[in-house]
Design an enzyme around this catalytic site. Structure first.
Site, PDB file in Angstrom:
ATOM      1  N   GLU A  22       0.847  -1.062   0.010  1.00 46.41           N
ATOM      2  CA  GLU A  22      -0.209  -0.388   0.033  1.00 46.41           C
ATOM      3  C   GLU A  22       1.009   1.204  -0.407  1.00 46.41           C
ATOM      4  O   GLU A  22       1.794   1.176   0.368  1.00 46.41           O
ATOM      5  CB  GLU A  22      -1.437   0.224   1.358  1.00 46.41           C
ATOM      6  N   LYS A 154      -3.720  -2.866  14.415  1.00 48.42           N
ATOM      7  CA  LYS A 154      -3.673  -1.142  14.970  1.00 48.42           C
ATOM      8  C   LYS A 154      -3.760  -1.264  16.812  1.00 48.42           C
ATOM      9  O   LYS A 154      -4.917  -1.277  17.032  1.00 48.42           O
ATOM     10  CB  LYS A 154      -3.327  -0.442  14.554  1.00 48.42           C
TER      11      LYS A 154
END
Ligand code: PSU
Ligand code: MN
Length: 293
Positions: A22, A154
């Site tokens: 990404e 995360k």
């Protein structure tokens, strides 16, 4: 609309190993100017794993799959963050679109790429439902037959809620030599995985079987080699600062990461860079295993 670089195109045509990377992490995950080196290192690690890197981003009205170093360097803080919903507008409006995990998965699906590496995927943000902020990474993962290699979820998110939602969406959560999902900087303390695997080959076999059964995406959680514990107080501080500054939506994750990198004296940044490279390496190995099966 999609332009695939020659090297990536040839690898795909030959049924070879390709890993999508990404660009949000390059543009918005590190201090200005530092993300490009992280992107290049990810590409090197994918190659070290035996696969061809295909970094994805929107540039000059095209969705590019496989970027030159010069193209990669065009992604910075001024780039739009491009999730699945943003790809078309960024392309039509000829804006630089830095693709998130979700945006990259949407492109990978069209291009026929089955492995992606990142740092940590997005998920359910804390404070749900005021407002309900759930990363598009999850919905796109559910509908894309690809393996996403990450250091789990995360830790700035609501990790238990994210794990529950992954189960609801039918996304297998594999632990690479671990029984619990890593939580980004930290290796321990996450929710249990749905299956533990011991090798890249085993992860690839589970993915193939999942796809044979009509399934979509899988998450492969790889614990960081040098985990960083004790970041939670800083995460709470960063989230409070974001709320006080009125930061919301797509801007939250970059804001919080920047706060952590600054306030930890660079320790989260070092940890983040390292785990991104480790995930890219494993993703390369998984892609090789998938290509040879
Ligand atoms: N992993 C990192 N740094 C990042 C990201 C992942 O180490 O910046 C990015 C990915 O692009 C992921 C995004 O898709 O964070 C999630 O953002 P949001 O929660 O706004 O969907
Ligand atoms: Mn969001």
């Amino acid at each position: 609309m999609i332009r695939i670089a020659d090297e990536v195109c040839e690898a795909l045509a030959a049924g070879g190993a390709v890993v999508a990377l990404e660009t949000t992490l390059v543009a918005h995950g590190f201090p200005p100017g530092e993300g490009v080196a992280v992107g290049l290192e990810s590409e090197r690690q994918v190659r070290a794993g035996g696969a061809v890197p295909a970094t994805v981003g929107v540039l000059d009205g095209e969705v590019r799959v496989g970027l030159t170093e010069e193209e990669l360097a065009r992604f910075g803080p001024e780039s739009r963050k491009a999730g699945p919903r943003d790809l078309a507008a960024a392309a039509v409006q000829e804006a630089a679109g830095a693709t998130t995990v979700g945006g990259t998965l949407a492109v990978a699906r069209k291009a026929g790429i089955r492995v992606l590496a990142t740092g940590g995927i997005g998920g359910v943000h804390r404070g749900f439902p005021q407002p309900p902020d759930v990363s598009a990474d999850l919905a796109q993962l559910a509908r894309t037959a690809a393996v996403v290699v990450s250091a789990g979820v995360k830790s700035l998110l609501d990790v238990p809620a994210t794990a529950e939602l992954l189960e609801s969406l039918g996304v297998p959560v594999l632990g690479f030599r671990t029984g619990t999902l890593p939580v980004f900087y930290a290796a321990a303390g996450g929710p249990p995985v749905s299956a533990r695997v011991e090798s890249a080959e085993e992860a690839a076999r589970v993915a193939e079987a999942h796809w044979d059964l009509g399934g979509g995406g899988l998450l492969l959680g790889r614990p960081p080699d040098d985990p960083l514990d004790g970041v939670e107080p800083l995460v709470e501080e960063a989230l409070a600062a974001a709320a006080a500054a009125g930061v919301s939506g797509q801007a939250v994750t970059p804001y919080v990461l920047a706060h952590l990198h600054r306030e930890s004296g660079g320790r989260t940044e070092t940890a983040n860079k390292a785990l991104v490279g480790q995930n890219a390496r494993l993703a390369g190995e998984v892609a090789v295993a998938l290509a040879s099966s």
